[in-house]
Motif scaffolding. Structure first.
Motif, mmCIF file in Angstrom:
data_model
loop_
_atom_site.group_PDB
_atom_site.id
_atom_site.type_symbol
_atom_site.label_atom_id
_atom_site.label_comp_id
_atom_site.label_asym_id
_atom_site.label_seq_id
_atom_site.Cartn_x
_atom_site.Cartn_y
_atom_site.Cartn_z
ATOM 1 N N SER A 364 103.523 -20.840 -26.810
ATOM 2 C CA SER A 364 102.187 -20.277 -26.606
ATOM 3 C C SER A 364 101.315 -20.416 -27.851
ATOM 4 O O SER A 364 100.096 -20.589 -27.748
ATOM 5 C CB SER A 364 102.278 -18.808 -26.181
ATOM 6 N N ALA A 365 101.928 -20.365 -29.040
ATOM 7 C CA ALA A 365 101.161 -20.487 -30.283
ATOM 8 C C ALA A 365 100.589 -21.888 -30.466
ATOM 9 O O ALA A 365 99.718 -22.091 -31.313
ATOM 10 C CB ALA A 365 102.049 -20.137 -31.475
ATOM 11 N N LEU A 366 101.059 -22.857 -29.679
ATOM 12 C CA LEU A 366 100.566 -24.232 -29.755
ATOM 13 C C LEU A 366 99.720 -24.611 -28.551
ATOM 14 O O LEU A 366 99.243 -25.736 -28.465
ATOM 15 C CB LEU A 366 101.755 -25.199 -29.848
ATOM 16 N N ARG A 367 99.489 -23.694 -27.635
ATOM 17 C CA ARG A 367 98.845 -24.007 -26.362
ATOM 18 C C ARG A 367 97.333 -23.809 -26.447
ATOM 19 O O ARG A 367 96.849 -22.765 -26.880
ATOM 20 C CB ARG A 367 99.434 -23.123 -25.270
ATOM 21 N N SER A 368 96.570 -24.866 -26.070
ATOM 22 C CA SER A 368 95.099 -24.799 -25.989
ATOM 23 C C SER A 368 94.476 -24.344 -27.312
ATOM 24 O O SER A 368 93.610 -23.480 -27.342
ATOM 25 C CB SER A 368 94.658 -23.874 -24.844
ATOM 26 N N LYS A 369 94.922 -24.948 -28.391
ATOM 27 C CA LYS A 369 94.440 -24.582 -29.716
ATOM 28 C C LYS A 369 93.579 -25.696 -30.308
ATOM 29 O O LYS A 369 93.839 -26.880 -30.085
ATOM 30 C CB LYS A 369 95.613 -24.319 -30.662
ATOM 31 N N PRO A 370 92.558 -25.339 -31.095
ATOM 32 C CA PRO A 370 91.806 -26.367 -31.816
ATOM 33 C C PRO A 370 92.658 -26.958 -32.924
ATOM 34 O O PRO A 370 93.440 -26.249 -33.570
ATOM 35 C CB PRO A 370 90.605 -25.605 -32.385
ATOM 36 N N VAL A 371 92.524 -28.255 -33.129
ATOM 37 C CA VAL A 371 93.274 -28.960 -34.173
ATOM 38 C C VAL A 371 92.243 -29.625 -35.071
ATOM 39 O O VAL A 371 91.705 -30.689 -34.750
ATOM 40 C CB VAL A 371 94.231 -30.009 -33.575
ATOM 41 N N ASN A 372 91.940 -29.010 -36.204
ATOM 42 C CA ASN A 372 90.885 -29.505 -37.092
ATOM 43 C C ASN A 372 91.452 -30.526 -38.079
ATOM 44 O O ASN A 372 91.379 -30.359 -39.299
ATOM 45 C CB ASN A 372 90.241 -28.329 -37.831
ATOM 46 N N LEU A 373 91.985 -31.599 -37.525
ATOM 47 C CA LEU A 373 92.755 -32.558 -38.325
ATOM 48 C C LEU A 373 91.912 -33.627 -38.997
ATOM 49 O O LEU A 373 92.366 -34.293 -39.924
ATOM 50 C CB LEU A 373 93.830 -33.214 -37.458
ATOM 51 N N PHE A 374 90.700 -33.903 -38.516
ATOM 52 C CA PHE A 374 89.851 -34.978 -39.028
ATOM 53 C C PHE A 374 90.573 -36.328 -38.924
ATOM 54 O O PHE A 374 90.695 -37.071 -39.879
ATOM 55 C CB PHE A 374 89.412 -34.701 -40.471
ATOM 56 N N SER A 375 91.019 -36.645 -37.723
ATOM 57 C CA SER A 375 91.654 -37.938 -37.449
ATOM 58 C C SER A 375 91.599 -38.213 -35.958
ATOM 59 O O SER A 375 91.640 -37.284 -35.145
ATOM 60 C CB SER A 375 93.107 -37.941 -37.906
ATOM 61 N N ASP A 376 91.516 -39.506 -35.602
ATOM 62 C CA ASP A 376 91.652 -39.898 -34.203
ATOM 63 C C ASP A 376 93.070 -40.365 -33.893
ATOM 64 O O ASP A 376 93.377 -40.721 -32.763
ATOM 65 C CB ASP A 376 90.638 -40.989 -33.838
ATOM 66 N N LEU A 377 93.947 -40.397 -34.913
ATOM 67 C CA LEU A 377 95.347 -40.814 -34.791
ATOM 68 C C LEU A 377 95.485 -42.255 -34.329
ATOM 69 O O LEU A 377 96.548 -42.673 -33.862
ATOM 70 C CB LEU A 377 96.125 -39.875 -33.862
ATOM 71 N N MET A 378 94.429 -43.040 -34.480
ATOM 72 C CA MET A 378 94.437 -44.440 -34.072
ATOM 73 C C MET A 378 94.693 -45.351 -35.264
ATOM 74 O O MET A 378 94.537 -44.954 -36.419
ATOM 75 C CB MET A 378 93.095 -44.806 -33.425
ATOM 76 N N LEU A 379 95.066 -46.574 -34.949
ATOM 77 C CA LEU A 379 95.185 -47.619 -35.958
ATOM 78 C C LEU A 379 93.833 -48.282 -36.156
ATOM 79 O O LEU A 379 93.128 -48.566 -35.189
ATOM 80 C CB LEU A 379 96.191 -48.685 -35.522
#
Length: 466
Positions: A364-379
């Motif tokens: 639940s602590a990981l569910r529907s949470k904002p992830v302010n990572l500043f990345s698209d995780l793409m190459l």
């Protein structure tokens, strides 16, 4: 001349110089490592008591230094996860003082410290671009061996005959490249971003990306084992076809795979995920089974029933993301302006500020949470200036995953090889090449370079606030 006129004359002289040449203008500079509390390294909010216990147990394993009796070696880069991932707290990036220098000769080990490993430089792993016959290599060549080392208590490797690799020849041949540790804060949130959201983000702002020459892709499979072309199918991760997202080239699918591989590659410790020794020299073996495994007859529960790679995974999965500073460095107004410059010049087109986790997470602590990572995780193709010539999965020699920027303010070393401590230099390194070899960031860096020095300073302050 009255006092007012004299004061005016002095101000003019100071502003243009006594011989009429303008004095040095303001130049934006990296404000440097942000001080204060670590702002990272703790557990996620909302974890259950059992999940918190797993986080604590995982942290203890993450910090633990391994010895020969624990399975360290025969080849290794360091003796703990925490030694590499220590800045600004356990789970972070390379610390200010490199522990690889001391470990080289610890307890009598007969290693020479390679020239690219220095006391005040970053923790590094080394990869060779090509094999001796010219075919592609790209794999990790661990720095040290346990030969000569004697830890006592079943850890005597004085008769081990494993030999350290000849790194200096590879350096002279320009055949060695480096990688530094990636921070592990908040990785459970990244793991829970859905593939569909990543694909939707890829399609977002397509006209703006195209205008700046930004492409980007997820790891893709080749159309056949002998074909050099890339298919249109996104990221065939083994058999399941989901998007890989961890590592400098997004080569690892999950935190469990990441943990098992690192335990074996970086410390030489075999485990249930990687059961075979990387060096099977019989004079250097001190166990008849995988070093870290729970497939035995022990009766245990809770954390005691988990092998180390599971505990590493749970520590990273339940780790909170870094906390940014609202006003340091430069003050809130400068940081707010810098955030706007970040978007206006195009940085946010790859360094996506916020994504969201899936509603489907079992935690639940990981569910529907904002992830302010500043990345698209793409190459993205980064041009010849950053290219390392190493392919991983389908990522080519000049492609790298967009590095998440959260926690950037408290990192010491930048870029995949840790070549600089200067954030302004790291930004400029994103630009290189032209036409077919051009970095996808060239247009964005041109926009950045066209801004005023004050705008650049605001952007640097914003980045160091993260």
């Amino acid at each position: 001349m009255n006092k007012t006129t004299l004061a005016t004359a002095i101000l003019v002289a100071l502003s243009v110089g006594l011989i009429g040449v303008p004095s040095a203008q303001f130049v934006a500079r990296d404000p440097g490592l942000r001080g204060g509390p670590a702002g990272a390294g703790g557990a996620l909010n909302g974890l259950s008591s059992a999940q918190k216990a797993f986080f604590v147990a995982g942290l203890a394993d993450f910090e633990e230094r391994e010895g020969i009796a624990d399975g360290l070696g025969p080849r290794f880069n360091l003796d703990s996860c925490g030694g590499c991932h220590l800045q600004p707290a356990n789970g972070g990036s390379s610390p200010a003082v490199n522990p690889q220098v001391a470990i080289a000769t610890f307890n009598g080990a007969r290693n020479v410290v390679p020239s690219f490993i220095t006391k005040n430089g970053p923790v590094r792993e080394a990869r060779f671009v090509r094999n001796a016959d010219g075919t592609p290599d790209g794999g990790v060549h661990t720095l040290f061996v346990i030969s000569g080392r004697n830890d006592g208590r079943g850890g005597d490797a004085s008769r081990c005959t494993a030999k350290q690799e000849d790194f200096e020849t590879q350096v002279r041949n320009k055949n060695v490249i480096f990688r530094i540790p990636t921070p592990t804060f908040g990785l459970g949130l990244i793991e829970q971003i859905s593939d569909s959201d990543l694909v939707a983000n890829q399609a977002a702002a397509a006209p703006q990306k195209a205008a700046l020459g930004i492409g980007g892709r997820f790891n893709r499979t080749r159309t056949s084992s002998t074909s050099s072309s890339i298919s249109g199918e996104m990221n065939r991760s083994g058999n399941d076809g989901t998007i890989t997202r961890f590592g400098w080239k997004a080569q690892n699918k999950s935190l469990l795979i990441f943990s098992g591989e690192a335990y074996n590659v970086e410390m030489g410790i075999t485990n249930d995920a990687f059961q075979n020794e990387r060096d099977e020299n019989p004079t250097c073996q001190f166990a008849n089974v995988a070093n870290d495994t729970v497939t035995d007859d022990r009766e245990a529960s809770g954390a005691e029933a988990r092998q180390a790679i599971e505990l590493f995974t749970l520590f990273m999965r339940f780790s909170a993301p870094p906390t940014p500073s609202p006003d340091t460095p430069g003050g809130k107004d400068s940081i707010d302006r810098g955030r706007k410059v970040f978007t206006d010049v195009g940085c946010a087109l790859c360094h996506t500020p916020t994504l969201y986790t899936s509603k489907m997470s079992a935690v639940s602590a990981l569910r529907s949470k904002p992830v302010n990572l500043f990345s698209d995780l793409m190459l993205h193709a980064m041009g010849p200036g950053l290219a390392d010539g190493v392919s991983q999965g389908a990522a080519s020699g000049d492609e790298f995953r967009t590095a998440p920027l959260w926690g950037l303010g408290q990192r010491i070393f930048f870029l995949h090889d840790g070549r600089t401590k200067d954030l302004a230099e790291a930004i400029q390194a994103h630009k290189s090449g032209a036409t077919q070899t051009a970095s996808e960031a060239n247009g964005v860096i041109n926009n950045y370079n066209g801004r005023s020095e004050r705008d650049k300073q605001d952007l640097l302050n914003f980045l160091r606030s993260l």
